[in-house]
Every structure is written in C-alpha cells, then in structure tokens.
Design a protein around this motif. Structure first.
Motif, PDB file in Angstrom:
ATOM      1  N   LYS A 185       0.918  -0.994   0.119  1.00 29.88           N
ATOM      2  CA  LYS A 185      -0.190   0.084   0.121  1.00 29.88           C
ATOM      3  C   LYS A 185       0.410   0.934  -0.065  1.00 29.88           C
ATOM      4  CE  LYS A 185      -1.033  -0.117   4.864  1.00 29.88           C
ATOM      5  NZ  LYS A 185      -1.471  -0.003   5.998  1.00 29.88           N
ATOM      6  N   ASN A 186       2.329   1.281   0.294  1.00 26.00           N
ATOM      7  CA  ASN A 186       2.571   2.228   0.600  1.00 26.00           C
ATOM      8  C   ASN A 186       3.398   2.768  -1.217  1.00 26.00           C
ATOM      9  OD1 ASN A 186       2.028   2.728   3.427  1.00 26.00           O
ATOM     10  ND2 ASN A 186       4.117   1.018   3.970  1.00 26.00           N
ATOM     11  N   MET A 187       3.556   1.555  -1.343  1.00 25.48           N
ATOM     12  CA  MET A 187       3.518   1.788  -2.922  1.00 25.48           C
ATOM     13  C   MET A 187       2.964   2.691  -4.460  1.00 25.48           C
ATOM     14  SD  MET A 187       5.690  -1.714  -3.317  1.00 25.48           S
ATOM     15  CE  MET A 187       7.126  -1.311  -4.876  1.00 25.48           C
ATOM     16  N   SER A 188       1.578   2.742  -3.887  1.00 20.13           N
ATOM     17  CA  SER A 188       1.107   3.395  -5.093  1.00 20.13           C
ATOM     18  C   SER A 188       0.166   4.492  -3.882  1.00 20.13           C
ATOM     19  CB  SER A 188       0.403   2.390  -5.432  1.00 20.13           C
ATOM     20  OG  SER A 188      -0.768   2.817  -6.325  1.00 20.13           O
ATOM     21  N   ASN A 189      -0.337   4.944  -5.329  1.00 20.38           N
ATOM     22  CA  ASN A 189      -1.169   6.336  -3.777  1.00 20.38           C
ATOM     23  C   ASN A 189      -2.792   5.608  -4.404  1.00 20.38           C
ATOM     24  OD1 ASN A 189      -2.247   8.206  -3.995  1.00 20.38           O
ATOM     25  ND2 ASN A 189      -2.689   9.078  -5.909  1.00 20.38           N
ATOM     26  N   GLN A 190      -3.059   5.473  -3.085  1.00 17.98           N
ATOM     27  CA  GLN A 190      -4.722   4.947  -3.042  1.00 17.98           C
ATOM     28  C   GLN A 190      -5.299   5.549  -3.142  1.00 17.98           C
ATOM     29  OE1 GLN A 190      -4.474   2.091   0.999  1.00 17.98           O
ATOM     30  NE2 GLN A 190      -2.691   3.034   1.677  1.00 17.98           N
ATOM     31  N   PHE A 191      -5.450   7.199  -3.553  1.00 20.77           N
ATOM     32  CA  PHE A 191      -6.895   7.224  -3.936  1.00 20.77           C
ATOM     33  C   PHE A 191      -6.768   7.602  -5.465  1.00 20.77           C
ATOM     34  CE2 PHE A 191      -5.759   8.838   0.907  1.00 20.77           C
ATOM     35  CZ  PHE A 191      -6.082   7.665   1.571  1.00 20.77           C
ATOM     36  N   ALA A 192      -6.263   7.219  -6.276  1.00 20.29           N
ATOM     37  CA  ALA A 192      -6.355   7.383  -7.689  1.00 20.29           C
ATOM     38  C   ALA A 192      -7.493   6.063  -8.113  1.00 20.29           C
ATOM     39  CB  ALA A 192      -4.986   7.606  -7.942  1.00 20.29           C
ATOM     40  N   ALA A 193      -8.983   6.283  -8.086  1.00 21.04           N
ATOM     41  CA  ALA A 193      -9.622   5.741  -8.209  1.00 21.04           C
ATOM     42  C   ALA A 193     -10.332   6.402  -8.912  1.00 21.04           C
ATOM     43  CB  ALA A 193     -10.070   5.102  -7.166  1.00 21.04           C
ATOM     44  N   MET A 194     -10.176   7.469  -9.226  1.00 19.92           N
ATOM     45  CA  MET A 194     -11.186   8.069 -10.179  1.00 19.92           C
ATOM     46  C   MET A 194     -10.464   8.603 -11.621  1.00 19.92           C
ATOM     47  SD  MET A 194     -13.813   8.935 -12.060  1.00 19.92           S
ATOM     48  CE  MET A 194     -15.135   8.375 -10.719  1.00 19.92           C
ATOM     49  N   PRO A 195     -10.317   7.468 -12.772  1.00 13.28           N
ATOM     50  CA  PRO A 195     -10.902   6.947 -13.110  1.00 13.28           C
ATOM     51  C   PRO A 195     -10.628   5.764 -13.169  1.00 13.28           C
ATOM     52  CG  PRO A 195      -9.562   7.978 -15.549  1.00 13.28           C
ATOM     53  CD  PRO A 195      -9.465   9.497 -13.649  1.00 13.28           C
ATOM     54  N   SER A 196     -11.068   4.688 -13.969  1.00 13.77           N
ATOM     55  CA  SER A 196     -11.054   3.447 -13.269  1.00 13.77           C
ATOM     56  C   SER A 196      -9.746   3.144 -14.718  1.00 13.77           C
ATOM     57  CB  SER A 196     -11.102   2.233 -13.166  1.00 13.77           C
ATOM     58  OG  SER A 196     -11.476   1.188 -13.462  1.00 13.77           O
ATOM     59  N   MET A 197      -8.304   3.017 -14.753  1.00 11.74           N
ATOM     60  CA  MET A 197      -7.532   2.898 -16.154  1.00 11.74           C
ATOM     61  C   MET A 197      -8.108   0.816 -15.756  1.00 11.74           C
ATOM     62  SD  MET A 197      -6.364   5.027 -18.325  1.00 11.74           S
ATOM     63  CE  MET A 197      -7.970   5.528 -17.664  1.00 11.74           C
TER      64      MET A 197
END
Length: 286
Positions: A185-197
C-alpha cells in the motif's frame, strides 16, 4: 563622352527570387509523421517501458489528499444511492462469500490488467503494423488524461471509505490482488480511483480484439473481457462503477486524439503500411 544606356532585350522580364517553400516542407514533414509505418521493435519496447514508468511515477506523486478523497467517495456513494444503482457493497459481500471465486478475482485484478494489454500490443505489432501506432496512441492518450483525473479528483476506493461495510478482499484472503493493499500500500497512491484504468485499458483491449480479430469466438471474448473486469473491480471493492464511466470517457478522449491526428479511426487504417520507412512498397494485406 556620352552616357551609355543599356536596354534589356525585348520581352525579357526580371524574375523575382522565389520565397523558400518552408510551408510546403513543414506540411510534408507533418504528413510523413501522420502516415502509418512499420513500428520498430526496440523503439516500441523503450517507449512502453518509459511511458509506464512515467505514468506510475506521476500517478504515485499526486498528493494523497485523504480528506478530499474520502469526501468525494461519500459523494459518489450517495449519488449512486439516489440513482438506485449502489450495488457495489452487495456484489462485494456476495462474491467474497465464495472463497475460490474472490481469490481468483484478486489475482485477475493484479495480473490481467497488464498481461492482456501487453498481449494485445504485441499482437497488433505482429499482425497489424499499419494500425499499431494509431491504436497505441489511443491507449497513451487515454492514460495521459487519466493522470489529470487523479490530480483533480482524488477518490478513495470503496474498501477505504469511512464507516463503510466493504470488505478489502486482498487483506481478508491475503492475496496480492491490489497494489494499494497490504504490504504494497505504500508503493501506490491509494486515492487514485477515478478514472479506472482497469476499465479504460480493458475496453481498449476488447474493442481492438473485436474490431480486428477474425475468429468469431475470439471477438466474443474481446467483448466479454471488459465486462468481466467491471465485475472484478466492483467485487474486490477497488472501484465504484462510476469510476468505470470515468475510464470509458478517458478512452473516448483517446480515440478522439487518434482520429484528429490520423484523420480516421485506427481500425480503418490498412493492416500493413503502404510504404516502409525507406519508401519501398510493401505488399498490402487486409
């Protein structure tokens, strides 16, 4: 002595120097850039590697605006309730009750997003070199505009909502189905859900396979792939279904960019370029 007068021969006119045809040269260069040609393997491998590295770097460098992301998630959840289409929680709980199914979906989420997309790119490179660059441009433009979405609209996935009853299926079943869960979880932005790639890329794959494949059942699988991906991203509580709408809108932007640049949709271009880089005619294959 008298002055000598020189008279130009009758009918002879002075010819003004012609301006340098820089415009024509520039247009010719632009036309060549927009003309499909055979892709070069080393360049494509380098381009894809650098592009994905850049995408990941920028995506994860976007500030994790937790409060705003959670607020946006609450707004979307309320909006879906008002529409009567807030189905994510029910799907999440139903699929989680079938252990083998949810574990399979966790691994689907973690792997096929990359494997299928790269597989389609390789297939295009080998079987449809004339359409490769234009179709790749759609994917790249889609991904680029998604980065703008991550920056302007931070969004928490359902599994991170405050007071929500969603199940983080990766944590519960101890799989590695999401870069934003568990030890990763520390390797990725957890709040980049919109838009869904996951949706943007899977619909790109599905449309490409459906448009260009010749075997009927392969074309059907192409259409089923984004549908299955939608079920997976919802069941694993990684996305709202509205995130999928955002992914489709980004893909529409990508197709628009390619259409403007090439003057047609990528699938309408010839499968094999009419000319190679050196200008030698190549056989056309539909």
């Amino acid at each position: 002595m008298g002055e000598t007068t020189v008279t130009p021969p009758e009918g002879q006119q002075k010819v003004a120097p012609q301006p340098v045809a820089s415009n024509a040269a520039g247009q010719g260069h632009l036309r060549r850039m927009r003309t499909p040609r055979r892709p070069r393997l080393w360049f494509e491998m380098l381009l894809i590697a650098v592009s994905y590295w850049t995408y990941s770097l920028i995506r994860n460098a976007v500030p994790e605006q937790k409060e705003q992301a959670l607020s946006n998630a609450d707004w979307i959840w309320k909006a879906e309730h008002q529409l009567g289409l807030a189905v994510e929680e029910s799907v999440n709980h139903a699929v989680n009750s079938v252990t083998w199914l949810i574990i399979g979906m966790n691994y689907y989420y973690a792997t096929l997003h990359f494997v299928v997309t790269l597989g389609v790119l390789v297939w295009l490179y080998r079987a449809h070199p004339g359409r490769y660059a234009a179709t790749r441009l759609v994917l790249f433009a889609t991904t680029a505009v998604a980065l703008v979405g991550y920056y302007l609209y931070p969004l928490a996935p359902p599994r991170l909502m405050n007071g929500g009853d969603f199940i983080d299926t990766v944590l519960v079943h101890q799989t590695w189905g999401s870069m934003a869960s568990g030890d990763l979880k520390n390797m990725s932005n957890q709040f980049a859900a919109m838009p869904s790639m996951h949706i943007g890329w899977s619909v790109w794959c599905g449309l490409t396979i459906f448009a260009l494949a010749r075997v009927p059942w392969v074309r059907v699988l192409g259409l089923l792939y984004p549908v299955a991906t939608l079920v997976v991203i919802v069941a694993t509580a990684n996305h709202f279904w509205l995130d999928a709408v955002g992914g489709v809108l980004c893909l529409a932007f990508g197709f628009t960019v390619a259409w403007i640049w090439y003057g047609t949709l990528p699938y309408a271009l010839p499968a094999v370029p009419a000319r190679g880089r050196a200008g030698n005619l190549l056989p056309h294959k539909a």
